[in-house]
Design an enzyme around this catalytic site. Structure first.
Site, PDB file in Angstrom:
ATOM      1  CG  HIS A 102      39.138  42.451  27.193  1.00 18.47           C
ATOM      2  ND1 HIS A 102      40.089  43.412  26.910  1.00 18.47           N
ATOM      3  CD2 HIS A 102      38.032  42.804  26.506  1.00 18.47           C
ATOM      4  CE1 HIS A 102      39.573  44.308  26.086  1.00 18.47           C
ATOM      5  NE2 HIS A 102      38.320  43.960  25.814  1.00 18.47           N
ATOM      6  CG  LEU A 103      37.699  35.061  25.363  1.00 20.66           C
ATOM      7  CD1 LEU A 103      38.173  35.049  23.918  1.00 20.66           C
ATOM      8  CD2 LEU A 103      37.890  33.682  25.977  1.00 20.66           C
ATOM      9  CG  HIS A 104      34.548  40.755  24.033  1.00 21.70           C
ATOM     10  ND1 HIS A 104      33.764  41.762  24.555  1.00 21.70           N
ATOM     11  CD2 HIS A 104      35.725  41.336  23.691  1.00 21.70           C
ATOM     12  CE1 HIS A 104      34.418  42.890  24.528  1.00 21.70           C
ATOM     13  NE2 HIS A 104      35.624  42.678  24.006  1.00 21.70           N
TER      14      HIS A 104
END
Length: 112
Positions: A102-104
């Protein structure tokens, strides 16, 4: 890749756990982080279960490219037109808590 039914993000993808979605297509879902670290804090996740950035290979190039193209679009659409920060935590030493890539996307005054 098939979903990992013990993975909270796979459960979000499957619709088993609600999320405050801001984007969804065939490859990704983006939603507000439930524990935000900035005024704007989105998570962008691929729908296929990929454990972490350490687990990607050349077969993921197109998906990862699309992820990076989506990040500025989602940041701007959600109020971070002046700039934003991205972060991918990888593995235990990298602070990863959910083992689904996942990319914040962080924006707002305290994102720096």
């Amino acid at each position: 890749m098939s979903p990992d039914m013990n993975c909270i993000f796979c459960k979000i993808v499957q619709g088993q756990i609600p999320a405050k979605k801001v984007f969804e297509d065939d490859d990704f879902i983006a939603f507000h982080d439930i524990n935000p670290r900035a005024p704007i804090h989105l998570l962008l996740i691929p729908k296929p279960h990929i454990e972490s950035l350490q687990h990607v290979d050349t077969s993921h190039q197109e998906l990862l490219g699309k992820m990076l193209v989506l990040a500025p679009q989602l940041a701007a659409e959600n109020g971070a037109q002046e700039g934003f920060k991205t972060l991918i935590n990888t593995g235990p030493a990298g602070g990863q808590e959910v083992y689904h890539l996942h990319l914040h996307i962080l924006g707002g005054r305290s994102a720096a």
